[in-house]
Design a protein around this motif. Structure first.
Motif, short mmCIF file in Angstrom:
data_model
loop_
_atom_site.label_atom_id
_atom_site.label_comp_id
_atom_site.label_asym_id
_atom_site.label_seq_id
_atom_site.Cartn_x
_atom_site.Cartn_y
_atom_site.Cartn_z
N UNK A 1 0.85 -1.18 0.00
CA UNK A 1 0.00 0.00 0.00
C UNK A 1 0.89 1.24 0.00
N UNK A 2 0.36 2.33 -0.53
CA UNK A 2 1.17 3.54 -0.62
C UNK A 2 1.33 4.19 0.75
N UNK A 3 2.23 5.16 0.81
CA UNK A 3 2.42 5.93 2.04
C UNK A 3 1.10 6.58 2.45
N UNK A 4 0.42 7.17 1.48
CA UNK A 4 -0.85 7.84 1.78
C UNK A 4 -1.87 6.84 2.34
N UNK A 5 -1.97 5.68 1.70
CA UNK A 5 -2.93 4.68 2.17
C UNK A 5 -2.59 4.23 3.59
N UNK A 6 -1.28 4.14 3.89
CA UNK A 6 -0.88 3.79 5.25
C UNK A 6 -1.32 4.85 6.24
N UNK A 7 -1.11 6.11 5.87
CA UNK A 7 -1.47 7.19 6.79
C UNK A 7 -2.99 7.30 6.93
N UNK A 8 -3.71 6.97 5.86
CA UNK A 8 -5.18 6.95 5.95
C UNK A 8 -5.65 5.98 7.02
N UNK A 9 -4.88 4.92 7.24
CA UNK A 9 -5.25 3.95 8.29
C UNK A 9 -5.32 4.64 9.64
N UNK A 10 -4.43 5.61 9.84
CA UNK A 10 -4.43 6.34 11.11
C UNK A 10 -5.72 7.10 11.32
N UNK A 11 -6.37 7.47 10.22
CA UNK A 11 -7.60 8.25 10.33
C UNK A 11 -8.85 7.38 10.49
N UNK A 12 -8.62 6.08 10.63
CA UNK A 12 -9.77 5.17 10.72
C UNK A 12 -10.81 5.63 11.75
N UNK A 13 -10.32 6.00 12.94
CA UNK A 13 -11.26 6.34 14.01
C UNK A 13 -11.95 7.69 13.80
N UNK A 14 -11.35 8.52 12.94
CA UNK A 14 -11.97 9.82 12.66
C UNK A 14 -12.94 9.73 11.48
N UNK A 15 -12.98 8.55 10.85
CA UNK A 15 -13.82 8.39 9.67
C UNK A 15 -15.20 7.93 10.09
N UNK A 16 -16.22 8.52 9.47
CA UNK A 16 -17.59 8.24 9.91
C UNK A 16 -18.36 7.33 8.96
N UNK A 17 -17.93 7.21 7.68
CA UNK A 17 -18.76 6.53 6.69
C UNK A 17 -19.11 5.10 7.10
N UNK A 18 -20.39 4.76 6.94
CA UNK A 18 -20.86 3.41 7.25
C UNK A 18 -20.43 2.47 6.13
N UNK A 19 -20.46 1.16 6.40
CA UNK A 19 -19.99 0.20 5.40
C UNK A 19 -20.79 0.29 4.12
N UNK A 20 -22.10 0.54 4.24
CA UNK A 20 -22.91 0.61 3.02
C UNK A 20 -22.63 1.89 2.25
#
Lengths: 266, 308
Positions: free
Chosen positions: A101-120
């Motif tokens: 995964x790219x550097x950006x995609x790795x850092x996006x993982x850090x934002x997991x808890x700040x992300x609100x979108x539901x699975x659907x």
């Protein structure tokens, strides 16, 4: 919020914490506290139990005795993802980036808890979801910018030089907005220049309001950045205090250099 | 330029596929209808195996649950085919999620063995008609065709278009998944579960979700499969079907949409076309699989490294 306001005393407190693996007592009767806004160093010879302590704080291991208190609440039994949700985030001694995964995609993982979108919403790519994805990318690019990683944002993370990978892992952890940042040997494998940069970065992170607990062998880093040091050996605390006083503590010197008796045996 | 071609090639091919009933023979229409159905199942297997990285060797079970749900509701209770798709999706997703709940704790090869067990139990239960409603070894005959506004889609071409439509929807969902939180979380769990959980990812929840989602999509394909063949029997959901789906993802390319579609063509379409050579089929595929895994372990058409 009201809980935050009413909370006084240390942010993190280990109270008589111990853990056994089968017959091995890896950590025993460990007490120490981390005050808000401090940089605390946890040091000790190899195999002293430092990483085990980190693993207990972050929920990877469950302590067999004692309590780990986060703002007076016992978090010792929580799974790692709930500890992370408390605001306790860590890096690893051996860098653990998501390969492929790219550097950006790795850092996006850090934002997991700040992300609100539901699975659907993820599946349907709703307008709200797309807006959130754009915002996420912007926020992560800002973090990458701050750590001088913007140039490599779209490179595969694990193909980068070691020192850069360390910074990517730090960026990923910062993206999770930690209240307490736990760094497991952040200077390991860095050259002198990189380790000097790390000193500055650690102080900047603290100045931005993050409390830091770190394990480090590089005494240059430890003595320069920490406000307080806890020394453990064979799973027990042998000293605690400000860097200078710890440095001159005879027990600490003995643990690191070995006593005269040891030399005789050798 | 190259980027543009890549972006439009997929949708163009799909639109082109809409012309199949008007251009090709009945034999080809039925082959491509089955391709569409199996491609949907393979893509759903890829969610669990290729994206979330869990060794699921029982995916034909969810496909079967969907097909049986439709067959029972249509034949026994007279539900219209399209209406049965909703309970088929729900039933398959529930079976997937409930089975996954205790199994996702298992790692890699252990999960694989457990899902093989699931596959065998399902097949036995269907053959022995354990529930009393599945018709035993012969299965259920006389599944009807879908109808739209009271018009039965009797012709083969119309049924093909329904299958092709489902494939289009699923492809769209997979595309969305790639640029979303859910898709990323699956990959984080595949690459490094510990790192993901220390960043706040509830691994168990997302792994069960991956299973339920993959199973639900396979269930939708099951509905169309039942209608397409007009019969649902245990033989279509045996363990070797699960193995084939597993192989499609590995040979084609994990988490790669073109890879999985190519894999489906190789494993389902090519054998149909060369029926006369059926006896050599598994021989050729066996050798092909060995060669691909040795020479190109990432699959024939691997996922591209690119992020916008």
């Amino acid at each position: 919020m009201s809980q935050e306001m009413s909370h006084t005393g240390p942010l993190l407190k280990l109270d008589n914490v111990g853990i056994s693996f089968g017959g091995l007592r890896a950590v025993d009767q460990l007490d120490f506290a981390v005050e808000k806004g401090h940089i605390v160093g946890l040091i000790g010879p190899n195999g002293a139990g430092k990483t085990t302590v980190f693993n207990m704080i972050t929920g990877v291991y469950k302590p067999t005795d004692g309590a780990i208190l986060w703002k007076d609440r016992d978090i010792g039994a929580l799974p790692p993802y709930k500890v992370a949700q408390c605001g306790i985030l860590r890096t690893f001694q051996t860098i653990r980036l998501f390969s492929g995964m790219t550097v950006l995609e790795n850092v996006l993982a850090g934002q997991h808890m700040q992300t609100r979108q539901a699975w659907w919403a993820s599946l349907l790519s709703t307008p709200g979801q797309r807006r959130e994805e754009r915002d996420l990318r912007e926020r992560c690019m800002a973090i990458l910018d701050r750590l001088n990683l913007a140039d490599v944002a779209h490179e595969p993370a694990t193909s980068l030089p070691y020192g850069v990978q360390r910074r990517v892992e730090l960026a990923r952890t910062l993206a999770a907005s930690p209240e307490l940042l736990i760094l497991d040997e952040p200077a390991a494998g860095l050259n002198d220049q990189e380790s000097a940069e790390l000193n500055t970065q650690i102080r900047e992170i603290r100045d931005s309001g993050v409390t830091i607990l770190l394990v480090e062998h590089d005494m240059n880093v430890v003595m320069n950045v920490t406000d307080r040091i806890v020394v453990i050996n064979f799973g027990r605390k042998i000293a605690e205090g400000e860097p200078l006083s710890v440095r001159n503590d005879p027990q600490v010197i003995e643990a690191y250099l070995g006593s005269d008796e040891d030399e005789d045996v050798a | 330029m190259k980027e543009q071609i890549y972006r439009w090639a997929g949708p163009s091919l799909w639109v082109l596929g809409l012309g199949v009933p008007f251009a090709l023979s009945a034999n080809w229409i039925s082959i491509l209808a089955l391709f569409a159905i199996y491609a949907v199942v393979a893509l759903s297997q890829d969610i669990v195996l290729g994206r979330a990285g869990m060794f699921d060797m029982g995916h034909a079970v969810y496909f079967g649950v969907g097909a049986y749900t439709t067959a029972i509701l249509n034949v026994t209770y007279g539900w219209p085919i399209f209406w049965t798709m909703i309970p088929a999706i729900i039933a398959a997703a529930l079976v997937g999620g409930i089975l996954a709940a205790p199994l996702v704790k298992l790692r890699g090869d252990y999960l694989l063995v457990a899902t093989i067990g699931v596959s065998q139990i399902f097949h036995l239960a269907m053959v022995n008609n354990t529930a009393g409603v599945t018709g035993g070894p012969d299965g259920i005959f006389g599944v009807g065709v879908p109808s739209i506004f009271g018009h039965q889609l009797i012709s083969q071409g119309n049924e093909y278009l329904v299958d092709w439509g489902l494939l289009g929807i699923v492809l769209l969902l997979m595309k969305n998944l790639e640029h979303s939180r859910l898709g990323r979380v699956f990959r984080y769990l595949k690459e490094d579960e510990l790192a993901a959980t220390t960043l706040g990812v509830n691994a168990r929840y997302y792994k069960i979700l991956a299973f339920a989602l993959g199973a639900g999509i396979a269930g939708a394909a099951g509905t169309l499969f039942a209608s397409q063949l007009a019969v649902v029997s245990p033989g279509a959901f045996v363990f070797t079907e699960s193995v084939t789906l597993f192989a499609i993802v590995l040979v084609g390319g994990q988490a790669s949409i073109p890879g999985v579609l190519l894999g489906t063509v190789l494993m389902f379409v090519v054998p149909q076309v060369f029926r006369e050579l059926a006896q050599y089929r598994y021989f050729a595929f066996g050798i092909g699989m060995i060669v691909v895994m040795v020479v190109r372990p990432q699959g024939i058409w691997p996922r591209r490294r690119r992020m916008g």
